[in-house]
Design a protein around this motif. Structure first.
Motif, PDB file in Angstrom:
ATOM      1  N   ASP A  77      49.828  46.750  39.932  1.00 30.98           N
ATOM      2  CA  ASP A  77      48.690  46.811  40.848  1.00 30.98           C
ATOM      3  C   ASP A  77      49.173  46.521  42.270  1.00 30.98           C
ATOM      4  N   PRO A  78      48.698  47.264  43.259  1.00 30.46           N
ATOM      5  CA  PRO A  78      49.139  47.044  44.639  1.00 30.46           C
ATOM      6  C   PRO A  78      48.967  45.599  45.115  1.00 30.46           C
ATOM      7  N   VAL A  79      47.927  44.918  44.632  1.00 34.13           N
ATOM      8  CA  VAL A  79      47.722  43.514  45.011  1.00 34.13           C
ATOM      9  C   VAL A  79      48.859  42.658  44.463  1.00 34.13           C
ATOM     10  N   ASP A  80      49.262  42.919  43.215  1.00 29.04           N
ATOM     11  CA  ASP A  80      50.381  42.184  42.626  1.00 29.04           C
ATOM     12  C   ASP A  80      51.695  42.556  43.300  1.00 29.04           C
ATOM     13  N   LEU A  81      51.798  43.806  43.724  1.00 27.27           N
ATOM     14  CA  LEU A  81      53.013  44.246  44.395  1.00 27.27           C
ATOM     15  C   LEU A  81      53.221  43.499  45.704  1.00 27.27           C
ATOM     16  N   VAL A  97      50.228  52.483  61.821  1.00 30.25           N
ATOM     17  CA  VAL A  97      49.289  52.988  60.811  1.00 30.25           C
ATOM     18  C   VAL A  97      48.650  51.793  60.105  1.00 30.25           C
ATOM     19  N   PRO A  98      47.339  51.679  60.124  1.00 30.67           N
ATOM     20  CA  PRO A  98      46.678  50.524  59.509  1.00 30.67           C
ATOM     21  C   PRO A  98      46.634  50.635  57.985  1.00 30.67           C
ATOM     22  N   ARG A  99      47.812  50.658  57.380  1.00 23.04           N
ATOM     23  CA  ARG A  99      47.894  50.734  55.921  1.00 23.04           C
ATOM     24  C   ARG A  99      49.032  49.843  55.439  1.00 23.04           C
ATOM     25  N   ARG A 100      48.795  49.068  54.394  1.00 27.60           N
ATOM     26  CA  ARG A 100      49.816  48.166  53.883  1.00 27.60           C
ATOM     27  C   ARG A 100      50.994  48.941  53.294  1.00 27.60           C
ATOM     28  N   ARG A 101      52.183  48.421  53.526  1.00 29.57           N
ATOM     29  CA  ARG A 101      53.379  49.050  52.968  1.00 29.57           C
ATOM     30  C   ARG A 101      53.359  49.026  51.439  1.00 29.57           C
ATOM     31  N   ALA A 102      52.767  47.987  50.866  1.00 33.04           N
ATOM     32  CA  ALA A 102      52.665  47.914  49.406  1.00 33.04           C
ATOM     33  C   ALA A 102      51.891  49.109  48.852  1.00 33.04           C
ATOM     34  N   ASP A 103      50.847  49.529  49.559  1.00 31.81           N
ATOM     35  CA  ASP A 103      50.056  50.680  49.115  1.00 31.81           C
ATOM     36  C   ASP A 103      50.854  51.973  49.250  1.00 31.81           C
ATOM     37  N   VAL A 104      51.658  52.062  50.316  1.00 30.46           N
ATOM     38  CA  VAL A 104      52.510  53.241  50.508  1.00 30.46           C
ATOM     39  C   VAL A 104      53.521  53.333  49.371  1.00 30.46           C
ATOM     40  N   ILE A 105      54.155  52.220  49.043  1.00 30.35           N
ATOM     41  CA  ILE A 105      55.150  52.182  47.965  1.00 30.35           C
ATOM     42  C   ILE A 105      54.515  52.545  46.633  1.00 30.35           C
ATOM     43  N   HIS A 106      53.342  51.991  46.368  1.00 26.84           N
ATOM     44  CA  HIS A 106      52.663  52.266  45.100  1.00 26.84           C
ATOM     45  C   HIS A 106      52.326  53.751  44.968  1.00 26.84           C
ATOM     46  N   GLU A 107      51.796  54.345  46.026  1.00 26.72           N
ATOM     47  CA  GLU A 107      51.439  55.760  45.964  1.00 26.72           C
ATOM     48  C   GLU A 107      52.682  56.632  45.823  1.00 26.72           C
ATOM     49  N   ALA A 108      53.754  56.267  46.517  1.00 23.93           N
ATOM     50  CA  ALA A 108      54.990  57.042  46.411  1.00 23.93           C
ATOM     51  C   ALA A 108      55.538  57.000  44.989  1.00 23.93           C
ATOM     52  N   ALA A 109      55.529  55.815  44.385  1.00 27.30           N
ATOM     53  CA  ALA A 109      56.015  55.682  43.007  1.00 27.30           C
ATOM     54  C   ALA A 109      55.164  56.523  42.056  1.00 27.30           C
ATOM     55  N   ARG A 110      53.859  56.493  42.266  1.00 31.94           N
ATOM     56  CA  ARG A 110      52.947  57.252  41.398  1.00 31.94           C
ATOM     57  C   ARG A 110      53.176  58.757  41.524  1.00 31.94           C
ATOM     58  N   LEU A 111      53.292  59.245  42.760  1.00 27.89           N
ATOM     59  CA  LEU A 111      53.489  60.683  42.960  1.00 27.89           C
ATOM     60  C   LEU A 111      54.846  61.141  42.456  1.00 27.89           C
TER      61      LEU A 111
END
Length: 231
Positions: A77-81, A97-111
């Motif tokens: 989960d991005p929160v746990d990440l 960019v107002p976006r957390r790096r954890a969310d970027v990493i999570h989406e990249a891993a998923r894609l």
């Protein structure tokens, strides 16, 4: 014809690259896809020491893991990440960019996993053989730009064509030879990448090391140009 330009670029590098460039490139994580992705996202915007601290945090918080399974990374989960990335950088956002790096990493891993890329070997093979496809996939992620895409590839030891700033840097360094001007002007990213690879070999260096040095100089030049325009 690219081979004919190798001596020219080799001679120009002394005026382009800083002293110690051969030792400046971090080793990366060629056998750990999760660390390559995580550090690649951070390394495009943070100092090397900070990136190393983040990698240490990930390894401490995931003991026993090989850190080479993007399926497992995507399942976090991005929160746990954020917690895994550490107190200082877990909640950090991408510069500009107002976006957390954890969310970027999570989406990249998923894609990446959805496209069949799950390990460091998969990443190296996909970036080498499906460069445009992987680039398009990663660049579709909000907060992940060309610099970060190159950084991820670098960390996993996968060569990619130089970006526009590196192409411009190399072409400018070769501009002094009038007889080669037309040839140099016609070179695309692939040809410049081939020239960098051949030059690195002639220097007894690794392609990724020379590429890293050129990227750093090109990025600094682009930032300085932007500051000049802003003034």
């Amino acid at each position: 014809m690219v081979e004919d330009l190798v001596p020219n670029l080799r001679a120009a590098l002394g005026g382009i690259l800083p002293a110690g460039w051969r030792d400046a490139a971090p080793w990366g994580y060629p056998a750990q896809s999760e660390l390559a992705l995580i550090t690649g996202v951070f390394a495009s915007q943070l100092p090397e020491q900070a990136v190393g601290d983040i990698a240490d945090s990930v390894m401490r918080r995931r003991p026993g893991s090989s850190l080479d399974n993007l399926v497992e990374l995507a399942a976090i989960d991005p929160v746990d990440l954020r917690s895994i990335l550490g107190d200082r950088w877990g909640d950090s956002t991408v510069l500009g960019v107002p976006r957390r790096r954890a969310d970027v990493i999570h989406e990249a891993a998923r894609l990446l996993t959805h496209s069949g890329v799950r390990s460091a070997f998969d990443m190296q093979d996909a970036i080498r053989t499906r460069t445009d496809e992987v680039a398009k996939l990663l660049l579709s992620i909000r907060g992940l730009g060309p610099g970060t895409w190159a950084s991820i590839a670098f960390m996993v030891h996968a060569p990619i064509p130089p970006n526009d700033d590196v192409v411009a840097l190399v072409k400018d360094s070769l501009a002094g030879s009038a007889e080669d001007a037309e040839v140099v002007d016609a070179m695309d990213r692939s040809a410049i990448g081939d020239l960098i690879r051949r030059t690195a070999h002639r220097l007894g260096s690794d392609e990724r090391v020379l590429s890293y040095g050129l990227h750093r100089v090109a990025d600094e030049r682009a930032r300085n140009a932007g500051m000049f325009i802003a003034k």
